[in-house]
Design a protein around this motif. Structure first.
Motif, PDB file in Angstrom:
ATOM      1  N   ILE A   1      36.611  34.184  29.709  1.00 45.62           N
ATOM      2  CA  ILE A   1      37.913  34.280  30.367  1.00 45.62           C
ATOM      3  C   ILE A   1      38.753  33.027  30.123  1.00 45.62           C
ATOM      4  CG2 ILE A   1      37.312  33.318  32.655  1.00 45.62           C
ATOM      5  CD1 ILE A   1      38.926  35.668  33.873  1.00 45.62           C
ATOM      6  N   TYR A   2      38.100  31.874  30.041  1.00 44.03           N
ATOM      7  CA  TYR A   2      38.838  30.639  29.785  1.00 44.03           C
ATOM      8  C   TYR A   2      39.314  30.588  28.329  1.00 44.03           C
ATOM      9  CZ  TYR A   2      36.251  29.568  34.039  1.00 44.03           C
ATOM     10  OH  TYR A   2      35.717  29.630  35.301  1.00 44.03           O
ATOM     11  N   ARG A   3      38.489  31.110  27.434  1.00 43.99           N
ATOM     12  CA  ARG A   3      38.887  31.160  26.014  1.00 43.99           C
ATOM     13  C   ARG A   3      40.098  32.071  25.824  1.00 43.99           C
ATOM     14  NH1 ARG A   3      33.049  31.950  25.277  1.00 43.99           N
ATOM     15  NH2 ARG A   3      32.085  29.961  24.696  1.00 43.99           N
ATOM     16  N   VAL A   4      40.079  33.220  26.502  1.00 45.93           N
ATOM     17  CA  VAL A   4      41.190  34.169  26.392  1.00 45.93           C
ATOM     18  C   VAL A   4      42.471  33.556  26.946  1.00 45.93           C
ATOM     19  CG1 VAL A   4      42.099  36.359  27.265  1.00 45.93           C
ATOM     20  CG2 VAL A   4      39.754  36.232  26.396  1.00 45.93           C
ATOM     21  N   VAL A   5      42.376  32.895  28.073  1.00 44.82           N
ATOM     22  CA  VAL A   5      43.562  32.281  28.689  1.00 44.82           C
ATOM     23  C   VAL A   5      44.129  31.194  27.774  1.00 44.82           C
ATOM     24  CG1 VAL A   5      44.325  30.819  30.596  1.00 44.82           C
ATOM     25  CG2 VAL A   5      42.978  32.871  31.055  1.00 44.82           C
ATOM     26  N   ALA A   6      43.257  30.353  27.223  1.00 45.41           N
ATOM     27  CA  ALA A   6      43.728  29.295  26.320  1.00 45.41           C
ATOM     28  C   ALA A   6      44.416  29.889  25.096  1.00 45.41           C
ATOM     29  CB  ALA A   6      42.551  28.417  25.890  1.00 45.41           C
ATOM     30  N   GLU A   7      43.828  30.937  24.541  1.00 45.26           N
ATOM     31  CA  GLU A   7      44.422  31.581  23.364  1.00 45.26           C
ATOM     32  C   GLU A   7      45.800  32.137  23.686  1.00 45.26           C
ATOM     33  OE1 GLU A   7      43.454  35.223  20.204  1.00 45.26           O
ATOM     34  OE2 GLU A   7      42.070  34.777  21.833  1.00 45.26           O
ATOM     35  N   ARG A   8      45.934  32.795  24.825  1.00 44.61           N
ATOM     36  CA  ARG A   8      47.220  33.402  25.180  1.00 44.61           C
ATOM     37  C   ARG A   8      48.275  32.345  25.529  1.00 44.61           C
ATOM     38  NH1 ARG A   8      45.990  39.119  28.354  1.00 44.61           N
ATOM     39  NH2 ARG A   8      44.442  39.890  26.872  1.00 44.61           N
ATOM     40  N   LEU A   9      47.806  31.192  25.973  1.00 41.31           N
ATOM     41  CA  LEU A   9      48.736  30.094  26.249  1.00 41.31           C
ATOM     42  C   LEU A   9      49.073  29.306  24.993  1.00 41.31           C
ATOM     43  CD1 LEU A   9      47.223  28.752  29.605  1.00 41.31           C
ATOM     44  CD2 LEU A   9      49.423  29.929  29.342  1.00 41.31           C
TER      45      LEU A   9
ATOM     46  N   ALA B   1      50.058  27.618  34.832  1.00 40.34           N
ATOM     47  CA  ALA B   1      49.654  29.025  34.747  1.00 40.34           C
ATOM     48  C   ALA B   1      48.714  29.335  35.903  1.00 40.34           C
ATOM     49  CB  ALA B   1      48.975  29.317  33.412  1.00 40.34           C
ATOM     50  N   LEU B   2      48.503  30.623  36.132  1.00 38.77           N
ATOM     51  CA  LEU B   2      47.615  31.095  37.192  1.00 38.77           C
ATOM     52  C   LEU B   2      46.466  31.864  36.560  1.00 38.77           C
ATOM     53  CD1 LEU B   2      47.414  31.575  40.418  1.00 38.77           C
ATOM     54  CD2 LEU B   2      48.265  33.856  39.874  1.00 38.77           C
ATOM     55  N   LEU B   3      45.243  31.653  37.079  1.00 38.53           N
ATOM     56  CA  LEU B   3      44.084  32.451  36.681  1.00 38.53           C
ATOM     57  C   LEU B   3      43.315  32.798  37.942  1.00 38.53           C
ATOM     58  CD1 LEU B   3      42.066  33.759  34.772  1.00 38.53           C
ATOM     59  CD2 LEU B   3      41.022  31.493  34.426  1.00 38.53           C
ATOM     60  N   SER B   4      43.402  34.051  38.355  1.00 39.96           N
ATOM     61  CA  SER B   4      42.801  34.471  39.617  1.00 39.96           C
ATOM     62  C   SER B   4      41.835  35.626  39.419  1.00 39.96           C
ATOM     63  CB  SER B   4      43.899  34.907  40.598  1.00 39.96           C
ATOM     64  OG  SER B   4      43.342  35.407  41.795  1.00 39.96           O
ATOM     65  N   ASN B   5      40.671  35.528  40.061  1.00 45.56           N
ATOM     66  CA  ASN B   5      39.795  36.684  40.193  1.00 45.56           C
ATOM     67  C   ASN B   5      40.407  37.587  41.256  1.00 45.56           C
ATOM     68  OD1 ASN B   5      37.952  35.837  38.293  1.00 45.56           O
ATOM     69  ND2 ASN B   5      36.302  35.413  39.747  1.00 45.56           N
ATOM     70  N   ALA B   6      41.001  38.679  40.829  1.00 45.13           N
ATOM     71  CA  ALA B   6      41.695  39.570  41.766  1.00 45.13           C
ATOM     72  C   ALA B   6      41.819  40.950  41.142  1.00 45.13           C
ATOM     73  CB  ALA B   6      43.077  39.022  42.112  1.00 45.13           C
ATOM     74  N   GLY B   7      41.966  41.949  42.002  1.00 49.81           N
ATOM     75  CA  GLY B   7      42.133  43.312  41.538  1.00 49.81           C
ATOM     76  C   GLY B   7      43.545  43.580  41.040  1.00 49.81           C
ATOM     77  N   PHE B   8      43.727  44.775  40.473  1.00 49.06           N
ATOM     78  CA  PHE B   8      45.041  45.157  39.946  1.00 49.06           C
ATOM     79  C   PHE B   8      46.130  45.084  41.015  1.00 49.06           C
ATOM     80  CE2 PHE B   8      42.229  47.574  37.017  1.00 49.06           C
ATOM     81  CZ  PHE B   8      42.712  47.093  35.806  1.00 49.06           C
ATOM     82  N   ASP B   9      45.752  45.300  42.280  1.00 46.35           N
ATOM     83  CA  ASP B   9      46.749  45.379  43.341  1.00 46.35           C
ATOM     84  C   ASP B   9      47.400  44.038  43.665  1.00 46.35           C
ATOM     85  OD1 ASP B   9      44.125  44.822  44.109  1.00 46.35           O
ATOM     86  OD2 ASP B   9      44.362  45.586  46.143  1.00 46.35           O
TER      87      ASP B   9
ATOM     88  N   SER C   1      42.285  38.741  36.740  1.00 44.51           N
ATOM     89  CA  SER C   1      41.004  39.090  36.114  1.00 44.51           C
ATOM     90  C   SER C   1      40.869  40.586  35.831  1.00 44.51           C
ATOM     91  CB  SER C   1      39.853  38.611  36.991  1.00 44.51           C
ATOM     92  OG  SER C   1      39.921  39.198  38.285  1.00 44.51           O
ATOM     93  N   ALA C   2      41.326  41.433  36.758  1.00 41.13           N
ATOM     94  CA  ALA C   2      41.196  42.878  36.546  1.00 41.13           C
ATOM     95  C   ALA C   2      41.918  43.317  35.281  1.00 41.13           C
ATOM     96  CB  ALA C   2      41.737  43.635  37.754  1.00 41.13           C
ATOM     97  N   GLU C   3      43.049  42.697  34.997  1.00 38.24           N
ATOM     98  CA  GLU C   3      43.826  43.051  33.811  1.00 38.24           C
ATOM     99  C   GLU C   3      43.139  42.568  32.532  1.00 38.24           C
ATOM    100  OE1 GLU C   3      48.238  42.924  35.916  1.00 38.24           O
ATOM    101  OE2 GLU C   3      47.583  41.241  34.683  1.00 38.24           O
ATOM    102  N   LEU C   4      42.377  41.496  32.643  1.00 37.60           N
ATOM    103  CA  LEU C   4      41.660  40.957  31.478  1.00 37.60           C
ATOM    104  C   LEU C   4      40.310  41.640  31.268  1.00 37.60           C
ATOM    105  CD1 LEU C   4      42.270  37.117  32.034  1.00 37.60           C
ATOM    106  CD2 LEU C   4      43.541  38.652  30.523  1.00 37.60           C
ATOM    107  N   GLY C   5      39.790  42.296  32.316  1.00 42.53           N
ATOM    108  CA  GLY C   5      38.457  42.893  32.226  1.00 42.53           C
ATOM    109  C   GLY C   5      37.361  41.845  32.214  1.00 42.53           C
ATOM    110  N   LEU C   6      37.675  40.654  32.714  1.00 50.17           N
ATOM    111  CA  LEU C   6      36.743  39.530  32.762  1.00 50.17           C
ATOM    112  C   LEU C   6      36.906  38.831  34.104  1.00 50.17           C
ATOM    113  CD1 LEU C   6      37.643  38.021  29.273  1.00 50.17           C
ATOM    114  CD2 LEU C   6      35.440  39.093  29.813  1.00 50.17           C
TER     115      LEU C   6
END
Length: 217
Positions: free
Chosen positions: A152-160, A112-120, A140-145
């Motif tokens: 942010i790591y908890r959210v990613v783990a939950e979604r995975l 999986a990918l987890l990037s601090n990046a804007g919507f663009d 990150s922009a889509e997660l608001g974190l």
């Protein structure tokens, strides 16, 4: 050579792990477009970056804030040119990392990918050739974190659909890796392809040894 790491998900950062650093030519182009002194431009470039990456500021708002703090007003064309030059500066990739992604995918390892990046950046990520190696891409922009917020790591783990202990996180910033490790994630501070390759093969070797032990028990 395929890399098989069962029961784990390898979560990659993008910037300066999959991508390479902004080239001197790209950095010079951005400064030239801005009309600002380099030291001032890069200081203001960084000042509002977290808001862009967290989705608090859209790209045009981000660049307008940079202009405001510099005491200048960029034309609509300048804003678009700066945005395009900035996006282009982060698109170049590290071939060795791409090869490792392909090897993990071929080995059946979840990635999986987890990037601090804007919507663009979301569409370039998801519609690029490398997207086929990832089961999920988190922007990150889509997660608001943003990293290194532990949430942010908890959210990613939950979604995975995994426990944090099943996550392996790779990032070029030690602070982001340390935040994940504090939650029980296995981390790797990326400093180069050779080190990452050795780390992944070590994980694969441990997994294989563990499977052999279970079979012989």
């Amino acid at each position: 050579m395929n890399i098989r790491i069962p029961d784990r998900v390898i979560v990659f950062d993008y910037g300066e792990v999959i991508s390479v650093s902004q080239s001197e030519a790209d950095r010079a182009a951005l400064v030239a477009l801005s009309g600002l002194e380099p030291e001032l431009f890069w200081r203001l470039y960084d000042r509002h970056r977290d808001d862009l990456d967290q989705g608090i500021a859209l790209p045009h708002e981000y660049w307008t804030r940079v202009a405001h703090d510099a005491g200048v007003e960029w034309s609509p064309a300048q804003l678009q040119l700066l945005w395009a030059a900035d996006l282009r500066s982060w698109i170049s990739v590290e071939p060795g990392t791409i090869e490792l992604l392909a090897a993990l995918h071929a080995g059946g390892t979840r990635v999986a990918l987890l990037s601090n990046a804007g919507f663009d950046f979301s569409d370039p990520f998801r519609h690029s050739p490398m997207a086929r190696y990832f089961e999920a891409m988190f922007v990150s922009a889509e997660l608001g974190l943003i990293k290194p917020d532990p949430e942010i790591y908890r959210v990613v783990a939950e979604r995975l659909g995994i426990e944090l202990a099943q996550m392996v996180f790779v990032d070029n910033k030690a602070v982001n890796v340390d935040a994940a490790v504090a939650l029980g994630v296995t981390g790797h501070h990326f400093t180069g392809v050779a080190g990452l390759r050795a780390f992944l093969h070590e994980l694969a070797g441990r997994a294989e040894a563990g499977a052999d032990e279970q079979q012989s028990a």
